[in-house]
Design an enzyme around this catalytic site. Structure first.
Site, PDB file in Angstrom:
ATOM      1  N   LYS A   1       0.809  -1.215   0.000  1.00 42.80           N
ATOM      2  CA  LYS A   1       0.000   0.000   0.000  1.00 42.80           C
ATOM      3  C   LYS A   1       0.843   1.267   0.000  1.00 42.80           C
ATOM      4  O   LYS A   1       0.368   2.333  -0.372  1.00 42.80           O
ATOM      5  CB  LYS A   1      -0.975  -0.041   1.160  1.00 42.80           C
ATOM      6  CG  LYS A   1      -1.990  -1.163   0.933  1.00 42.80           C
ATOM      7  CD  LYS A   1      -3.110  -1.176   1.908  1.00 42.80           C
ATOM      8  CE  LYS A   1      -4.179  -2.163   1.476  1.00 42.80           C
ATOM      9  NZ  LYS A   1      -3.734  -3.576   1.576  1.00 42.80           N
TER      10      LYS A   1
HETATM   11  C1  LIG Z   1      -4.415  -4.599   1.042  1.00 44.93           C
HETATM   12  C2  LIG Z   1      -3.642  -5.840   0.844  1.00 44.93           C
HETATM   13  C3  LIG Z   1      -4.046  -6.805  -0.086  1.00 44.93           C
HETATM   14  C4  LIG Z   1      -5.317  -6.667  -0.909  1.00 44.93           C
HETATM   15  O1  LIG Z   1      -5.249  -5.617  -1.862  1.00 44.93           O
HETATM   16  P1  LIG Z   1      -6.605  -5.004  -2.461  1.00 44.93           P
HETATM   17  O2  LIG Z   1      -6.169  -3.855  -3.302  1.00 44.93           O
HETATM   18  O3  LIG Z   1      -7.442  -4.589  -1.293  1.00 44.93           O
HETATM   19  O4  LIG Z   1      -7.251  -6.080  -3.250  1.00 44.93           O
HETATM   20  C5  LIG Z   1      -3.239  -7.913  -0.259  1.00 44.93           C
HETATM   21  N1  LIG Z   1      -2.126  -8.095   0.482  1.00 44.93           N
HETATM   22  C6  LIG Z   1      -1.710  -7.195   1.385  1.00 44.93           C
HETATM   23  C7  LIG Z   1      -0.488  -7.469   2.183  1.00 44.93           C
HETATM   24  C8  LIG Z   1      -2.449  -6.038   1.598  1.00 44.93           C
HETATM   25  O5  LIG Z   1      -2.041  -5.138   2.499  1.00 44.93           O
END
Ligand SMILES: *Cc1c(COP(=O)(O)O)cnc(C)c1O
Length: 494
Positions: free
Chosen positions: A112
């Protein structure tokens, strides 16, 4: 000339991307989209030339075309520098016959960061000359919250309120949030799960009386969740970047198709891959990987989305989601921009808890998407096998995707598995998956043990948490979230 954004549910309101970024969600509850993602897209040759930062400038310049080239360049410079501990930003590394796209080299060790180091920069530019202050409101299943706190901490004119489900994030994730530095941050643990928190955040955004009271203080609410256009767009860059890295390494030739397998929760990450495909990246299939919360797997297989199912707490908590918000954007594109259909389906989801898409839409979905799932036992087994066979340490989210990828036919196509978190962020579960006892060990003891076993160093920003002071311990009911936000606005924007 700038391309306007409008709601997935109507075309009544047209906004620039700057407005869409500041508002987060459309007034009718829909998500902001632009009609044609491909129109005017840069040539593939240009997108594959240069560095990650060059690609980021082209992708952002295209999808956020009311920003000037200088504004975009400034944002890219601030977002993607030494705050990432790899010069490649998102390096591609081998795992068996496939590839891992490592998205966790940023300050909070999760993917993120790629978007949330950028979003505050985009907001800073978008609100220039506007005296209003922005309170970022975020519901998190674990990783978004910390990445938002870190991105916005002490960014002038902004505040952040983060809500996470109490007891449903890892030790390390909780500490990352509870110890957050910055004078403009607030953190609350919710008595409920992620969906409860996310639904309530949506209600707070729709609360007109609250908005009016905050307006008197010159404060507007905005979102850092992946429903924000400013979150989605930066993620498109690394699909082009992965492709460029594989071309540079001689693994593929320009024009070859790739498969991407994406551990999916709110559907933001994989949707960015679809945007890359629409913009001309040669992608064969986007494989959506789910954990035991398999609402998306069922949807992709059958065309029925049904949230009326038990919620499972898994070892991949960032994917523990029953309502996958960004799917609404995919429905918009797959229906060729049929806002009425999207509004009807979303209305039905809200009222009855399920919907079924028309068969033409499902056929179109299958042209680009496949799916699969892994339960916790399969996830652990994948972590163990990847370590023992390949000496690659996977976090549980990445392992879900690796398991799903392993079950798909290769057919001579190179395949990239998105790696979304540093394994040390989930030390206890990773250690247990390697067959070691974790009873009585806290997150740090697990981290130390894992490091001894593997000879790999945990990232400094995680190991240093053991000495950091905890600043936030509030537990909030779902109903109490609104006043929590209002209090935070009063306190942080005094
Ligand atoms: C947020 C997250 C996901 C999922 O991503 P999305 O964009 O919500 O589908 C997968 N793995 C990790 C480690 C995350 O932090």
């Amino acid at each position: 000339m700038s391309t306007f954004y409008h709601s997935t549910r109507s075309r009544n309101e047209s906004v620039t991307s700057k407005q869409a970024i500041l508002e987060g969600i459309a007034a009718d509850g829909g998500l902001f989209v632009r009609d044609d993602v491909a129109l005017g897209a840069p040539a593939l040759d240009d997108l594959l030339a240069g560095t990650f930062q060059d690609r980021a400038r082209l992708v952002l310049g295209h999808l956020l075309d009311d920003f000037t080239a200088d504004e975009i360049a400034g944002c890219v410079k601030a977002a993607y520098g030494p705050n990432f501990d790899s010069p490649a930003v998102t390096p591609v590394t081998p795992v068996g016959a496939d590839w891992l796209l490592e998205l966790w080299h940023g300050p909070t060790s999760a993917f993120k960061d790629v978007a949330l180091q950028m979003l505050p920069q985009l907001m800073r530019v978008s609100r220039a000359g506007d005296g209003r202050r922005i309170m970022i409101l975020t519901a998190t299943s674990g990783d978004t919250g910390k990445a938002a706190l870190e991105g916005f901490a002490d960014v002038e004119g902004t505040g952040v309120s983060v809500f996470y489900p109490n007891g449903k994030v890892s030790d390390i994730q909780r500490l990352q949030m509870a110890t957050q530095r910055g004078a403009n941050v607030a953190v609350g643990a919710i008595e409920g799960n992620f969906d409860d928190a996310q639904s309530q955040v949506k209600r707070i955004f729709a609360n007109r009386e609250l908005a009016a009271r905050l307006a008197e203080r010159n404060v507007v609410l905005s979102s850092a969740n992946s429903i924000n256009v400013g979150r989605l767009v930066p993620q498109v860059t690394y699909y082009f970047d992965a492709y460029a890295q594989l071309v540079a390494a001689g693994t593929i030739t320009k024009g070859d198709k790739l498969d991407f397998c994406v551990p999916t929760g709110n559907f933001g990450d994989v949707l960015a891959g679809y945007f890359a495909k629409l913009m001309g990246l040669p992608v064969r299939t986007l494989v959506v990987a789910s954990n035991a919360n398999d609402v998306l797997t069922e949807f992709i297989e059958t065309g029925t989305y049904d949230r009326r199912r038990p919620f499972h707490k898994t070892i991949s908590p960032s994917m523990d989601i029953l309502v996958s918000s960004n799917l609404e954007r995919l429905l918009f594109y797959l229906s060729d921009g049929d806002c009425e259909l999207v509004a009807a389906l979303m209305g039905q989801l809200a009222d009855e808890g399920h919907y079924q898409v028309p068969s033409e839409l499902l056929e179109k979905l299958h042209e680009s998407f496949a799916c699969g799932k892994a339960d916790d036992a399969e996830t652990r087994e994948t972590i163990r096998a990847a370590w023992e066979d390949e000496h690659v340490l996977l976090d549980p989210h990445t392992a879900v995707a690796k398991h799903v990828l392993d079950g798909h036919a290769r057919d001579g196509v190179e395949r990239v598995c998105l790696s979304t978190a540093n394994p040390y962020k989930f030390s206890a579960d990773v250690l247990a998956a390697l067959g070691h006892a974790t009873e009585g060990l806290d997150g740090f003891a697990c981290m130390d043990r894992l490091s001894e076993l593997t000879g790999m160093e945990p990232p400094a920003q995680l190991s240093s948490l053991r000495n950091a002071e905890e600043r936030f311990s509030d537990v909030v009911t779902v109903g109490g979230m609104t006043s929590f936000v209002e209090d935070a606005c009063a306190r942080l924007f005094a």
